[in-house]
Design a protein around this motif. Structure first.
Motif, PDB file in Angstrom:
ATOM      1  N   GLN A   1       1.005  -1.099   0.062  1.00  0.00           N
ATOM      2  CA  GLN A   1      -0.045   0.027   0.003  1.00  0.00           C
ATOM      3  C   GLN A   1       0.590   1.016   0.091  1.00  0.00           C
ATOM      4  N   PRO A   2       0.571   2.287  -0.759  1.00  0.00           N
ATOM      5  CA  PRO A   2       1.177   3.358  -0.539  1.00  0.00           C
ATOM      6  C   PRO A   2       1.219   4.140   0.727  1.00  0.00           C
ATOM      7  N   TYR A   3       0.004   4.029   1.227  1.00  0.00           N
ATOM      8  CA  TYR A   3      -0.450   4.398   2.674  1.00  0.00           C
ATOM      9  C   TYR A   3      -0.931   3.285   3.274  1.00  0.00           C
ATOM     10  N   LEU A   4      -0.828   3.375   4.650  1.00  0.00           N
ATOM     11  CA  LEU A   4      -1.436   2.306   5.476  1.00  0.00           C
ATOM     12  C   LEU A   4      -3.007   2.779   5.499  1.00  0.00           C
ATOM     13  N   SER A   5      -3.637   1.723   4.988  1.00  0.00           N
ATOM     14  CA  SER A   5      -5.377   2.160   4.981  1.00  0.00           C
ATOM     15  C   SER A   5      -5.834   0.801   5.261  1.00  0.00           C
ATOM     16  N   LEU A   6      -6.276   0.581   6.775  1.00  0.00           N
ATOM     17  CA  LEU A   6      -6.970  -0.581   7.346  1.00  0.00           C
ATOM     18  C   LEU A   6      -8.582  -0.352   7.657  1.00  0.00           C
ATOM     19  N   THR A   7      -9.128  -1.393   7.286  1.00  0.00           N
ATOM     20  CA  THR A   7     -10.663  -1.538   7.837  1.00  0.00           C
ATOM     21  C   THR A   7     -10.893  -2.608   8.312  1.00  0.00           C
ATOM     22  N   PRO A   8     -11.849  -2.577   9.212  1.00  0.00           N
ATOM     23  CA  PRO A   8     -12.306  -3.774  10.019  1.00  0.00           C
ATOM     24  C   PRO A   8     -12.843  -4.985   8.976  1.00  0.00           C
ATOM     25  N   ALA A   9     -13.515  -4.820   7.841  1.00  0.00           N
ATOM     26  CA  ALA A   9     -13.992  -5.871   6.933  1.00  0.00           C
ATOM     27  C   ALA A   9     -12.932  -6.510   6.227  1.00  0.00           C
ATOM     28  N   GLN A  10     -11.843  -5.536   5.737  1.00  0.00           N
ATOM     29  CA  GLN A  10     -10.811  -6.157   5.128  1.00  0.00           C
ATOM     30  C   GLN A  10      -9.561  -6.838   5.822  1.00  0.00           C
ATOM     31  N   HIS A  11      -9.332  -6.187   7.122  1.00  0.00           N
ATOM     32  CA  HIS A  11      -8.226  -6.502   7.799  1.00  0.00           C
ATOM     33  C   HIS A  11      -8.273  -6.887   9.371  1.00  0.00           C
ATOM     34  N   GLY A  12      -9.606  -6.869   9.555  1.00  0.00           N
ATOM     35  CA  GLY A  12      -9.961  -7.424  11.163  1.00  0.00           C
ATOM     36  C   GLY A  12      -9.418  -6.427  12.011  1.00  0.00           C
ATOM     37  N   THR A  13      -8.861  -5.083  11.604  1.00  0.00           N
ATOM     38  CA  THR A  13      -8.507  -4.355  12.896  1.00  0.00           C
ATOM     39  C   THR A  13      -9.558  -3.134  12.733  1.00  0.00           C
ATOM     40  N   ASP A  14      -9.194  -2.207  13.692  1.00  0.00           N
ATOM     41  CA  ASP A  14     -10.036  -0.894  13.756  1.00  0.00           C
ATOM     42  C   ASP A  14      -9.600  -0.487  12.414  1.00  0.00           C
ATOM     43  N   GLY A  15     -10.316   0.792  11.988  1.00  0.00           N
ATOM     44  CA  GLY A  15      -9.886   1.588  10.810  1.00  0.00           C
ATOM     45  C   GLY A  15      -9.009   2.409  10.910  1.00  0.00           C
ATOM     46  N   PHE A  16      -7.880   2.353  10.487  1.00  0.00           N
ATOM     47  CA  PHE A  16      -6.727   3.325  10.557  1.00  0.00           C
ATOM     48  C   PHE A  16      -6.179   3.559   9.110  1.00  0.00           C
ATOM     49  N   PHE A  17      -5.560   4.810   9.093  1.00  0.00           N
ATOM     50  CA  PHE A  17      -4.735   5.455   8.010  1.00  0.00           C
ATOM     51  C   PHE A  17      -3.557   6.017   8.494  1.00  0.00           C
ATOM     52  N   ALA A  18      -2.426   6.035   7.871  1.00  0.00           N
ATOM     53  CA  ALA A  18      -1.281   6.391   8.128  1.00  0.00           C
ATOM     54  C   ALA A  18      -0.661   6.903   6.850  1.00  0.00           C
ATOM     55  N   ALA A  19       0.166   7.851   6.841  1.00  0.00           N
ATOM     56  CA  ALA A  19       0.830   8.068   5.635  1.00  0.00           C
ATOM     57  C   ALA A  19       2.346   8.588   6.156  1.00  0.00           C
ATOM     58  N   VAL A  20       3.260   7.995   5.730  1.00  0.00           N
ATOM     59  CA  VAL A  20       4.851   8.260   5.974  1.00  0.00           C
ATOM     60  C   VAL A  20       5.515   9.367   4.863  1.00  0.00           C
ATOM     61  N   MET A  21       6.111  10.296   5.597  1.00  0.00           N
ATOM     62  CA  MET A  21       6.550  11.547   4.757  1.00  0.00           C
ATOM     63  C   MET A  21       7.964  11.581   5.241  1.00  0.00           C
ATOM     64  N   GLN A  22       8.845  11.977   4.112  1.00  0.00           N
ATOM     65  CA  GLN A  22      10.352  12.238   4.698  1.00  0.00           C
ATOM     66  C   GLN A  22      10.422  13.615   4.397  1.00  0.00           C
ATOM     67  N   ARG A  23      11.194  14.418   5.258  1.00  0.00           N
ATOM     68  CA  ARG A  23      11.845  15.821   5.059  1.00  0.00           C
ATOM     69  C   ARG A  23      13.177  15.617   4.028  1.00  0.00           C
ATOM     70  N   GLY A  24      13.326  16.457   2.928  1.00  0.00           N
ATOM     71  CA  GLY A  24      14.298  16.320   2.218  1.00  0.00           C
ATOM     72  C   GLY A  24      15.555  16.827   3.053  1.00  0.00           C
ATOM     73  N   GLY A  25      16.914  16.288   2.731  1.00  0.00           N
ATOM     74  CA  GLY A  25      18.076  16.681   3.331  1.00  0.00           C
ATOM     75  C   GLY A  25      18.976  15.710   3.198  1.00  0.00           C
ATOM     76  N   ALA A  26      20.252  15.890   4.007  1.00  0.00           N
ATOM     77  CA  ALA A  26      21.262  15.209   3.855  1.00  0.00           C
ATOM     78  C   ALA A  26      21.227  13.813   4.587  1.00  0.00           C
ATOM     79  N   GLU A  27      20.553  13.911   5.679  1.00  0.00           N
ATOM     80  CA  GLU A  27      20.674  12.804   6.642  1.00  0.00           C
ATOM     81  C   GLU A  27      19.598  11.847   6.100  1.00  0.00           C
ATOM     82  N   ALA A  28      19.827  10.544   5.977  1.00  0.00           N
ATOM     83  CA  ALA A  28      19.058   9.407   5.541  1.00  0.00           C
ATOM     84  C   ALA A  28      18.043   8.918   6.851  1.00  0.00           C
ATOM     85  N   VAL A  29      16.887   8.699   6.366  1.00  0.00           N
ATOM     86  CA  VAL A  29      15.993   7.915   7.462  1.00  0.00           C
ATOM     87  C   VAL A  29      16.028   6.452   7.580  1.00  0.00           C
TER      88      VAL A  29
END
Length: 423
Positions: free
Chosen positions: A395-423
Motif C-alpha cells: 500500500q502507498p499509505y497504510l489503509s486498514l478497515t475492519p472488513a478487510q483486515h480485522g482491525t479498527d479502521g486506520f490510516f497512516a502516511a509516511v513522509m520524509q523531509r528532504g536533506g542530507a541525513e537518511a532516514v
C-alpha cells in the motif's frame, strides 16, 4: 446479584450512558467506580448488554418510532430483550411494574428480528447522515460490507512489551490461564483474544508485559520506525498507547516527547509509562497546536508522529456511541481544518532527512488521503515513503478497515523531509 437486581442495575447503567455527554466507556468506568459492590462476574454481562444497545441504536430507535412509543433507555432495553426472545414472563418479573404500553411493545416485537425490510439502509447499517456520503464515495460497492463490519463486537488485541517479554512467552502464559490466544497476522508483537473476559484475568497487564492496543494502532507506531538513541515526538499522544510502543521499539534508549493539549490525558499516560518500565519518555503539555515550544525545537527531531484528532469512524465497532456524536456537533470541515493546522505545525519539528507520520483512526478520505495531498502541495520539502518499504503491506499509505483486515479502521502516511541525513 439476583436476575431482577442485575437487570435493574443494567438499566441504571444504560440510562447513565444515555444522559452523559462524555464517551460511553468513560461514563461506564465512572458508573462502576460509584457502584463498587457490583462484582466482576456481573460487570461483564452488564457492559456487554449496554454496548449491544449502542450497536443497535438506530435500529431500536426505528422500531420505537414505528410503534409510536417514547424513545427512552427503558423502552430500548425492553425492545432489545423482546427481539432477543426473552420470555415476557421473565421481563414481567424482572422489570416491575410493566404497564400496558410496555406489554404491548413486547407482544408486537415477539418473534420479529432487529432488521425489517422497510428500514432505510442508513438505519440498517447504523450509518449517521453526516458520514454516509463520504463513506459511500470511498467504498462504493463495498459500503454495506464495510458498515456491517463496524457493527461486530471487536476482539481484544494485546501488544507485547518487548522489554519485558516475548510474544511466544505471553501466548504460552495466556494458554495456561485457559484462554485461546492467536498471534495477530500483521503485527509481530500482537496477540488476539476473541472471547469476552474480565481484564482482571490478565495479570500480565498489571506487570506491564502487555498493553491493550488494536493491531492497527500497533502498525501505525511501527511505521515511525524509531531507532534507539533518536529524538522522537508523539505530537498528539493522548493516553500514550502509541508512545509506549515507540519507546519500547527504541529499547528504552533515546528521547521521546509525548505531547498533548490535555493535562489529564498526559497524567494517565505517565502512569502507563512507569508501569511499562519505560524511562526515556518526557511528557509535554501544549497550550495549542502552535505552542511556543514547537518553534523553539524546530528541526530538532528525527521522527514525529501526528495521530490527529479525527471523526473516529474507524473505531465505531469499539466505540459504537461515537458514530452518533462528533463531528456532527462541530462539523467535519472544522475537524479537517484543525488536522491541517496540527500537521503543518508538527512538521516544523522534523529535522532534514527526518520522518513525519500522519495518522488517523478514520475511514473518511477527507481526513486521510486528501489531507496528505494538501499538506504535500504546501510543503515541497516533504515526499511520501511507501508503507510497503516498512511493513509487509503493498500500500502507498497504510489503509486498514475492519472488513478487510480485522482491525479498527486506520490510516497512516509516511513522509520524509528532504536533506542530507537518511532516514
Amino acid at each position: 446479584m439476583s436476575p431482577a437486581a442485575h437487570l435493574t442495575a443494567t438499566l441504571d447503567l444504560i440510562e447513565a450512558i444515555a444522559a452523559a455527554r462524555r464517551p460511553a466507556d468513560a461514563e461506564a468506568s465512572a458508573w462502576f467506580r460509584a457502584h463498587r459492590h457490583i462484582g466482576d462476574s456481573d460487570r461483564g454481562p452488564m457492559l456487554a448488554l449496554a454496548y449491544t444497545l449502542l450497536r443497535h441504536h438506530a435500529r431500536l430507535g426505528w422500531w420505537l418510532e414505528r410503534l409510536r412509543l417514547p424513545d427512552t433507555p427503558r423502552h430500548r432495553l425492553l425492545a432489545w430483550l423482546a427481539l432477543d426472545n426473552t420470555p415476557s414472563s421473565h421481563l414481567e418479573a424482572l422489570l416491575r411494574p410493566l404497564p400496558a404500553t410496555e406489554r404491548a411493545l413486547l407482544d408486537k416485537l415477539r418473534g420479529t428480528t432487529i432488521a425489517h425490510p422497510a428500514m432505510p439502509d442508513s438505519v440498517r447499517l447504523e450509518c449517521p447522515d453526516w458520514a454516509a456520503a463520504p463513506l459511500q464515495r470511498r467504498f462504493t460497492d463495498r459500503f454495506a460490507a464495510e458498515m456491517e463490519a463496524t457493527l461486530a463486537e471487536p476482539p481484544l488485541d494485546l501488544r507485547v512489551n518487548p522489554l519485558r517479554s516475548t510474544r511466544e512467552a505471553m501466548l504460552a502464559d495466556l494458554r495456561d490461564l485457559g484462554l485461546h490466544p492467536d498471534p495477530t497476522p500483521l503485527s509481530p508483537l500482537g496477540i488476539r483474544l476473541r472471547q469476552r473476559l474480565s481484564l482482571t484475568r490478565l495479570p500480565m497487564l498489571k506487570t506491564g508485559e502487555v498493553e491493550i492496543q488494536d493491531e492497527g494502532s500497533q502498525l501505525v507506531a511501527m511505521l515511525l520506525d524509531a531507532q534507539p538513541g533518536e529524538r522522537v515526538v508523539d505530537f498528539c499522544a493522548g493516553a500514550g498507547g502509541k508512545t509506549l510502543a515507540i519507546a519500547a521499539q527504541m529499547r528504552n534508549r533515546g528521547h521521546v516527547v509525548a505531547c498533548d493539549v490535555s493535562e489529564m490525558r498526559l497524567k494517565r499516560a505517565a502512569e502507563r509509562f512507569r508501569k511499562a518500565g519505560l524511562h526515556n519518555i518526557e511528557t509535554r503539555l501544549l497550550a495549542s497546536e502552535t505552542d511556543r515550544w514547537i518553534k523553539r525545537h524546530k528541526h530538532g527531531f528525527s521522527r514525529v508522529l501526528v495521530d490527529a484528532p479525527c471523526s473516529g469512524t474507524g473505531t465505531w465497532r469499539r466505540n459504537p456511541d461515537a458514530r452518533w456524536r462528533s463531528p456532527e456537533d462541530q462539523g467535519l470541515d472544522s475537524l479537517v481544518a484543525l488536522q491541517s493546522r496540527i500537521l503543518a505545525s508538527a512538521a516544523r519539528l522534523v529535522k532534514p532527512g527526518g520522518r513525519l507520520v500522519y495518522a488517523t483512526c478514520s475511514l473518511l478520505p477527507e481526513e486521510n488521503e486528501q489531507q496528505v495531498t494538501s499538506f504535500l502541495a504546501n510543503h515541497s520539502d516533504f515526499r511520501t515513503v511507501p508503507t510497503g518499504t516498512i511493513l509487509q503491506l503493498d500500500q502507498p499509505y497504510l489503509s486498514l478497515t475492519p472488513a478487510q483486515h480485522g482491525t479498527d479502521g486506520f490510516f497512516a502516511a509516511v513522509m520524509q523531509r528532504g536533506g542530507a541525513e537518511a532516514v
